[in-house]
Motif scaffolding. Sequence first.
Motif, short mmCIF file in Angstrom:
data_model
loop_
_atom_site.label_atom_id
_atom_site.label_comp_id
_atom_site.label_asym_id
_atom_site.label_seq_id
_atom_site.Cartn_x
_atom_site.Cartn_y
_atom_site.Cartn_z
N VAL A 108 -57.05 -32.42 -59.41
CA VAL A 108 -57.26 -33.05 -60.24
C VAL A 108 -57.75 -34.23 -60.91
N GLU A 109 -58.95 -34.94 -60.38
CA GLU A 109 -59.86 -35.16 -60.47
C GLU A 109 -60.88 -34.81 -61.45
N ASP A 110 -60.51 -33.77 -62.09
CA ASP A 110 -62.28 -32.81 -62.10
C ASP A 110 -62.27 -32.79 -63.81
N ASP A 111 -63.56 -32.40 -64.30
CA ASP A 111 -63.66 -32.14 -65.80
C ASP A 111 -62.24 -31.39 -66.57
N GLU A 112 -62.23 -31.74 -67.21
CA GLU A 112 -60.68 -30.67 -67.41
C GLU A 112 -61.25 -29.24 -68.27
N ASP A 113 -62.39 -29.18 -68.41
CA ASP A 113 -63.19 -27.74 -68.36
C ASP A 113 -63.53 -27.09 -67.86
N SER A 114 -63.28 -28.18 -66.08
CA SER A 114 -63.89 -26.15 -65.41
C SER A 114 -62.66 -25.90 -65.07
N ASP A 115 -63.62 -24.71 -64.88
CA ASP A 115 -62.97 -23.79 -64.10
C ASP A 115 -62.90 -23.41 -62.50
N GLU A 116 -63.14 -24.81 -61.53
CA GLU A 116 -62.40 -24.06 -60.90
C GLU A 116 -61.27 -24.41 -59.91
N VAL A 117 -61.02 -22.96 -58.89
CA VAL A 117 -59.81 -22.66 -58.21
C VAL A 117 -60.35 -22.45 -56.93
N TYR A 118 -59.80 -23.25 -56.02
CA TYR A 118 -60.00 -22.55 -54.63
C TYR A 118 -58.79 -22.35 -54.09
N ALA A 119 -59.18 -20.90 -53.60
CA ALA A 119 -58.07 -20.58 -52.78
C ALA A 119 -57.69 -20.77 -51.07
N PHE A 120 -56.57 -20.53 -50.84
CA PHE A 120 -56.43 -21.14 -49.49
C PHE A 120 -55.27 -20.44 -48.47
N ARG A 121 -55.66 -19.81 -47.14
CA ARG A 121 -54.69 -18.72 -46.49
C ARG A 121 -53.54 -20.39 -45.87
N TYR A 122 -52.00 -20.65 -46.02
CA TYR A 122 -51.41 -21.43 -45.35
C TYR A 122 -50.75 -21.42 -44.37
N GLU A 123 -49.80 -22.36 -43.64
CA GLU A 123 -48.86 -21.78 -42.56
C GLU A 123 -48.34 -22.84 -42.73
N GLU A 124 -47.21 -23.56 -42.87
CA GLU A 124 -46.07 -24.20 -43.46
C GLU A 124 -45.04 -24.71 -42.07
N ASP A 125 -44.78 -25.13 -41.44
CA ASP A 125 -43.66 -25.44 -40.41
C ASP A 125 -41.88 -25.31 -40.55
N ASP A 126 -41.24 -24.74 -39.82
CA ASP A 126 -39.86 -24.72 -40.55
C ASP A 126 -39.45 -25.23 -41.69
N ASN A 127 -39.74 -26.32 -41.71
CA ASN A 127 -39.14 -27.37 -42.28
C ASN A 127 -39.80 -27.87 -43.98
N GLY A 128 -41.10 -27.13 -43.43
CA GLY A 128 -41.92 -26.85 -44.88
C GLY A 128 -42.52 -28.70 -45.44
N ASP A 129 -43.00 -29.68 -43.78
CA ASP A 129 -42.78 -31.14 -43.61
C ASP A 129 -44.92 -31.01 -43.27
N ASP A 130 -45.80 -29.48 -42.24
CA ASP A 130 -46.59 -29.86 -41.38
C ASP A 130 -47.39 -28.59 -42.55
N LEU A 131 -48.08 -28.84 -43.15
CA LEU A 131 -49.41 -28.07 -43.87
C LEU A 131 -50.62 -27.75 -43.26
N LYS A 132 -50.74 -26.78 -42.77
CA LYS A 132 -51.89 -26.01 -42.05
C LYS A 132 -52.65 -25.18 -43.07
N LEU A 133 -53.55 -25.83 -44.11
CA LEU A 133 -54.83 -24.62 -44.50
C LEU A 133 -56.18 -24.45 -43.85
N TYR A 134 -56.23 -23.18 -44.56
CA TYR A 134 -57.43 -22.58 -43.23
C TYR A 134 -58.52 -21.28 -45.05
N THR A 135 -59.31 -21.93 -44.36
CA THR A 135 -60.42 -20.86 -45.33
C THR A 135 -60.44 -19.62 -45.49
#
Length: 99
Positions: A48-75
């Motif tokens: 969010v707080e990056d240079d507007e001209d930056s093309d940096e995009v990060y990818a993660f695999r993710y898992e959520e619990d059944d109600n979407g409250d707990d988010l786990k990210l994996y590289t």
Amino acid sequence: MAKEEDFQQEEAEIIYIPDDEGNEEEFEVIMKFEVDGSEKKYMMVVPVEDDEDSDEVYAFRYEEDDNGDDLKLYTIDDEEEWNIVEETFNTLMAEEEEA
């Protein structure tokens, strides 16, 4: 090739990811998708707080619990998995630009 989830969002989804020193950095989720033939879910985020001209995009695999409250990210460390995610992202972005 991929099934889109929330590709176009009305409100930006913001998540916080700790860096190596434990400081939480703010990221905007720009895309979530699943790859066909896989139960795995992926998200693409940009700082969010990056240079507007930056093309940096990060990818993660993710898992959520059944109600979407707990988010786990994996590289994504596997080169084959990374290539599939990158190809899917590029395809979805090209489709969005054509629309």
